[in-house]
Design a protein around this motif. Structure first.
Motif, PDB file in Angstrom:
ATOM      1  N   ASP A 259       0.818  -1.221   0.000  1.00  0.00           N
ATOM      2  CA  ASP A 259       0.000   0.000   0.000  1.00  0.00           C
ATOM      3  C   ASP A 259       0.850   1.268   0.000  1.00  0.00           C
ATOM      4  O   ASP A 259       0.309   2.376  -0.078  1.00  0.00           O
ATOM      5  CB  ASP A 259      -0.915   0.018   1.223  1.00  0.00           C
ATOM      6  N   GLY A 260       2.178   1.095   0.141  1.00  0.00           N
ATOM      7  CA  GLY A 260       3.059   2.245   0.163  1.00  0.00           C
ATOM      8  C   GLY A 260       3.184   2.903   1.521  1.00  0.00           C
ATOM      9  O   GLY A 260       3.816   3.958   1.657  1.00  0.00           O
ATOM     10  N   VAL A 261       2.577   2.302   2.545  1.00  0.00           N
ATOM     11  CA  VAL A 261       2.667   2.856   3.898  1.00  0.00           C
ATOM     12  C   VAL A 261       4.049   2.591   4.491  1.00  0.00           C
ATOM     13  O   VAL A 261       4.641   3.457   5.137  1.00  0.00           O
ATOM     14  CB  VAL A 261       1.571   2.260   4.799  1.00  0.00           C
ATOM     15  N   PHE A 262       4.560   1.369   4.300  1.00  0.00           N
ATOM     16  CA  PHE A 262       5.912   1.013   4.718  1.00  0.00           C
ATOM     17  C   PHE A 262       6.809   1.002   3.493  1.00  0.00           C
ATOM     18  O   PHE A 262       6.370   0.601   2.399  1.00  0.00           O
ATOM     19  CB  PHE A 262       5.952  -0.378   5.364  1.00  0.00           C
ATOM     20  N   PRO A 263       8.067   1.399   3.640  1.00  0.00           N
ATOM     21  CA  PRO A 263       9.002   1.286   2.520  1.00  0.00           C
ATOM     22  C   PRO A 263       9.393  -0.182   2.303  1.00  0.00           C
ATOM     23  O   PRO A 263       9.231  -1.016   3.204  1.00  0.00           O
ATOM     24  CB  PRO A 263      10.193   2.116   2.982  1.00  0.00           C
ATOM     25  N   GLU A 264       9.880  -0.481   1.128  1.00  0.00           N
ATOM     26  CA  GLU A 264      10.378  -1.822   0.857  1.00  0.00           C
ATOM     27  C   GLU A 264      11.519  -2.134   1.820  1.00  0.00           C
ATOM     28  O   GLU A 264      12.489  -1.374   1.915  1.00  0.00           O
ATOM     29  CB  GLU A 264      10.874  -1.938  -0.580  1.00  0.00           C
ATOM     30  N   ALA A 265      11.406  -3.235   2.537  1.00  0.00           N
ATOM     31  CA  ALA A 265      12.438  -3.621   3.506  1.00  0.00           C
ATOM     32  C   ALA A 265      12.287  -5.096   3.834  1.00  0.00           C
ATOM     33  O   ALA A 265      11.202  -5.677   3.679  1.00  0.00           O
ATOM     34  CB  ALA A 265      12.337  -2.781   4.778  1.00  0.00           C
TER      35      ALA A 265
ATOM     36  N   MET B 114       8.741  -2.753  17.206  1.00  0.00           N
ATOM     37  CA  MET B 114      10.049  -2.229  17.610  1.00  0.00           C
ATOM     38  C   MET B 114      11.163  -2.856  16.770  1.00  0.00           C
ATOM     39  O   MET B 114      12.125  -2.186  16.397  1.00  0.00           O
ATOM     40  CB  MET B 114      10.313  -2.493  19.090  1.00  0.00           C
ATOM     41  N   GLN B 115      11.019  -4.131  16.451  1.00  0.00           N
ATOM     42  CA  GLN B 115      12.031  -4.808  15.644  1.00  0.00           C
ATOM     43  C   GLN B 115      12.175  -4.164  14.252  1.00  0.00           C
ATOM     44  O   GLN B 115      13.271  -4.085  13.716  1.00  0.00           O
ATOM     45  CB  GLN B 115      11.661  -6.282  15.452  1.00  0.00           C
ATOM     46  N   SER B 116      11.058  -3.757  13.695  1.00  0.00           N
ATOM     47  CA  SER B 116      11.063  -3.264  12.318  1.00  0.00           C
ATOM     48  C   SER B 116      11.166  -1.743  12.203  1.00  0.00           C
ATOM     49  O   SER B 116      11.154  -1.202  11.095  1.00  0.00           O
ATOM     50  CB  SER B 116       9.795  -3.742  11.601  1.00  0.00           C
ATOM     51  N   ALA B 117      11.250  -1.044  13.338  1.00  0.00           N
ATOM     52  CA  ALA B 117      11.264   0.424  13.309  1.00  0.00           C
ATOM     53  C   ALA B 117      12.425   0.972  12.485  1.00  0.00           C
ATOM     54  O   ALA B 117      12.270   1.927  11.714  1.00  0.00           O
ATOM     55  CB  ALA B 117      11.312   0.961  14.731  1.00  0.00           C
ATOM     56  N   LYS B 118      13.585   0.386  12.623  1.00  0.00           N
ATOM     57  CA  LYS B 118      14.753   0.865  11.895  1.00  0.00           C
ATOM     58  C   LYS B 118      14.601   0.597  10.397  1.00  0.00           C
ATOM     59  O   LYS B 118      14.906   1.463   9.568  1.00  0.00           O
ATOM     60  CB  LYS B 118      16.013   0.182  12.434  1.00  0.00           C
TER      61      LYS B 118
ATOM     62  N   PHE C 200      11.796   0.204   8.659  1.00  0.00           N
ATOM     63  CA  PHE C 200      10.716   1.006   8.070  1.00  0.00           C
ATOM     64  C   PHE C 200      10.889   2.507   8.311  1.00  0.00           C
ATOM     65  O   PHE C 200      10.103   3.303   7.792  1.00  0.00           O
ATOM     66  CB  PHE C 200       9.368   0.542   8.639  1.00  0.00           C
ATOM     67  N   ARG C 201      11.889   2.853   9.151  1.00  0.00           N
ATOM     68  CA  ARG C 201      12.150   4.269   9.477  1.00  0.00           C
ATOM     69  C   ARG C 201      10.861   4.956   9.929  1.00  0.00           C
ATOM     70  O   ARG C 201      10.439   5.997   9.420  1.00  0.00           O
ATOM     71  CB  ARG C 201      12.752   4.993   8.265  1.00  0.00           C
ATOM     72  N   MET C 202      10.254   4.319  10.964  1.00  0.00           N
ATOM     73  CA  MET C 202       8.950   4.789  11.410  1.00  0.00           C
ATOM     74  C   MET C 202       8.798   4.521  12.907  1.00  0.00           C
ATOM     75  O   MET C 202       9.419   3.605  13.453  1.00  0.00           O
ATOM     76  CB  MET C 202       7.845   4.056  10.629  1.00  0.00           C
TER      77      MET C 202
ATOM     78  N   PRO D 285       7.514   3.037  16.208  1.00  0.00           N
ATOM     79  CA  PRO D 285       6.976   1.691  16.442  1.00  0.00           C
ATOM     80  C   PRO D 285       5.460   1.662  16.646  1.00  0.00           C
ATOM     81  O   PRO D 285       4.790   0.748  16.166  1.00  0.00           O
ATOM     82  CB  PRO D 285       7.711   1.220  17.700  1.00  0.00           C
ATOM     83  N   ARG D 286       4.917   2.637  17.346  1.00  0.00           N
ATOM     84  CA  ARG D 286       3.464   2.632  17.568  1.00  0.00           C
ATOM     85  C   ARG D 286       2.717   2.800  16.247  1.00  0.00           C
ATOM     86  O   ARG D 286       1.654   2.201  16.038  1.00  0.00           O
ATOM     87  CB  ARG D 286       3.055   3.719  18.558  1.00  0.00           C
ATOM     88  N   LYS D 287       3.249   3.629  15.357  1.00  0.00           N
ATOM     89  CA  LYS D 287       2.626   3.803  14.049  1.00  0.00           C
ATOM     90  C   LYS D 287       2.671   2.491  13.265  1.00  0.00           C
ATOM     91  O   LYS D 287       1.694   2.109  12.611  1.00  0.00           O
ATOM     92  CB  LYS D 287       3.349   4.914  13.278  1.00  0.00           C
ATOM     93  N   ILE D 288       3.801   1.785  13.359  1.00  0.00           N
ATOM     94  CA  ILE D 288       3.919   0.474  12.694  1.00  0.00           C
ATOM     95  C   ILE D 288       2.885  -0.486  13.265  1.00  0.00           C
ATOM     96  O   ILE D 288       2.194  -1.198  12.529  1.00  0.00           O
ATOM     97  CB  ILE D 288       5.347  -0.093  12.867  1.00  0.00           C
ATOM     98  N   ALA D 289       2.773  -0.495  14.603  1.00  0.00           N
ATOM     99  CA  ALA D 289       1.821  -1.390  15.259  1.00  0.00           C
ATOM    100  C   ALA D 289       0.392  -1.100  14.803  1.00  0.00           C
ATOM    101  O   ALA D 289      -0.400  -2.016  14.563  1.00  0.00           O
ATOM    102  CB  ALA D 289       1.943  -1.257  16.771  1.00  0.00           C
ATOM    103  N   GLU D 290       0.054   0.181  14.675  1.00  0.00           N
ATOM    104  CA  GLU D 290      -1.294   0.567  14.237  1.00  0.00           C
ATOM    105  C   GLU D 290      -1.567   0.082  12.816  1.00  0.00           C
ATOM    106  O   GLU D 290      -2.653  -0.454  12.525  1.00  0.00           O
ATOM    107  CB  GLU D 290      -1.458   2.084  14.312  1.00  0.00           C
ATOM    108  N   GLU D 291      -0.599   0.256  11.940  1.00  0.00           N
ATOM    109  CA  GLU D 291      -0.792  -0.150  10.543  1.00  0.00           C
ATOM    110  C   GLU D 291      -0.904  -1.667  10.419  1.00  0.00           C
ATOM    111  O   GLU D 291      -1.703  -2.189   9.635  1.00  0.00           O
ATOM    112  CB  GLU D 291       0.360   0.375   9.679  1.00  0.00           C
ATOM    113  N   VAL D 292      -0.091  -2.377  11.191  1.00  0.00           N
ATOM    114  CA  VAL D 292      -0.117  -3.845  11.125  1.00  0.00           C
ATOM    115  C   VAL D 292      -1.422  -4.379  11.698  1.00  0.00           C
ATOM    116  O   VAL D 292      -2.103  -5.206  11.068  1.00  0.00           O
ATOM    117  CB  VAL D 292       1.102  -4.444  11.872  1.00  0.00           C
ATOM    118  N   THR D 293      -1.789  -3.938  12.891  1.00  0.00           N
ATOM    119  CA  THR D 293      -3.007  -4.463  13.534  1.00  0.00           C
ATOM    120  C   THR D 293      -4.261  -4.105  12.743  1.00  0.00           C
ATOM    121  O   THR D 293      -5.237  -4.859  12.751  1.00  0.00           O
ATOM    122  CB  THR D 293      -3.139  -3.945  14.972  1.00  0.00           C
ATOM    123  N   GLY D 294      -4.237  -2.982  12.050  1.00  0.00           N
ATOM    124  CA  GLY D 294      -5.390  -2.593  11.251  1.00  0.00           C
ATOM    125  C   GLY D 294      -5.611  -3.496  10.053  1.00  0.00           C
ATOM    126  O   GLY D 294      -6.684  -3.457   9.435  1.00  0.00           O
TER     127      GLY D 294
END
Length: 235
Positions: free
Chosen positions: A21-27, A51-55, A57-59, A61-70
């Motif tokens: 969806d373009g929310v996370f960069p390719e990683a 937290m593991q993927s924060a580096k 995705f350069r994002m 961690p809470r934002k990552i968690a929100e996008e994943v859980t959604g």
């Protein structure tokens, strides 16, 4: 697929969907770790994936968690909570756990056993208690360890055969019979210590064995040939 595998796959698919969806960069995704929280109110499973993927995705961690859980849903999921800096806590529906218990009951003793592996047979060899001396804890340990290893490997799907060696033949039994024979003759005054077999067993248990033979049968074996006596003492 068990519920843990289902949950791991759901997290991975959600992260990949966010990338698409373009929310996370390719990683490259980190290895996803699921743990059972220390308290039941924190869920059935938890992951620090955000937290593991924060580096990567350069994002945050809470934002990552929100996008994943959604992007996670399933008839096995009651709800999801995001805690602290980005922990994701999963609460499963009760029927998921009940179904798991039923599957365990239905499988009975076969529960947890893996499918048979397509590979060359494995032979596990382990030894019995050595009959030429007194029993000790090591004899039991060797037998138990060998037997347990065979059972574990079979449950893991390996084509296993086992070989439990019963040490009641061969040169050591010949030496045992020679040792008992000499102590028997010695106790009856027909032999001396200086003629004890070179490869004989010197333990006090050999004397005890000879004494038990004398107590039971007296000197009845004295008139036999040595070969006859040794064959009897081997038995």
């Amino acid at each position: 697929m068990d519920i843990k595998d289902t949950l791991l796959a759901a997290i991975e698919e959600a992260a990949k969907a966010a990338i698409a969806d373009g929310v996370f960069p390719e990683a490259q995704l980190p290895n996803i770790i699921l743990e059972v929280p220390p308290k039941k109110e924190m869920g059935d499973f938890a992951t620090n994936f955000a937290m593991q993927s924060a580096k990567a995705f350069r994002m945050n961690p809470r934002k990552i968690a929100e996008e994943v859980t959604g992007r996670i849903n399933g008839d096995w999921l009651e709800h999801v909570e995001i805690a602290g800096p980005g922990f994701i806590n999963f609460f499963l529906k009760a029927n998921v756990l009940y179904d798991g218990l039923k599957a365990i009951m239905d499988r009975g003793e076969s529960f947890g056993q893996l499918p048979r592996k397509d590979m060359k047979p494995v032979q596990v060899e382990y030894v019995s208690a050595n009959p030429t001396g007194p029993l000790h804890v090591g004899h039991g340990r060797g037998a138990a360890a060998g037997s347990a290893l065979v059972n574990v490997m079979r449950a893991a799907g390996y084509p296993v055969t086992s070989e439990y060696y019963i040490n009641d033949a061969g040169n050591q039994i010949n030496n045992l019979a020679l040792s008992v024979d000499h102590r028997y003759l010695e106790l009856l005054g027909k032999a001396t210590e200086d003629t004890f077999p070179e490869n004989g067993y010197h333990g006090a248990d050999i004397i005890d064995t000879a004494q038990r033979i004398i107590k039971k049968d007296g000197d009845k074996y004295l008139n036999m040939s040595e070969e006859e006596r040794l064959n009897i003492f081997k038995e």
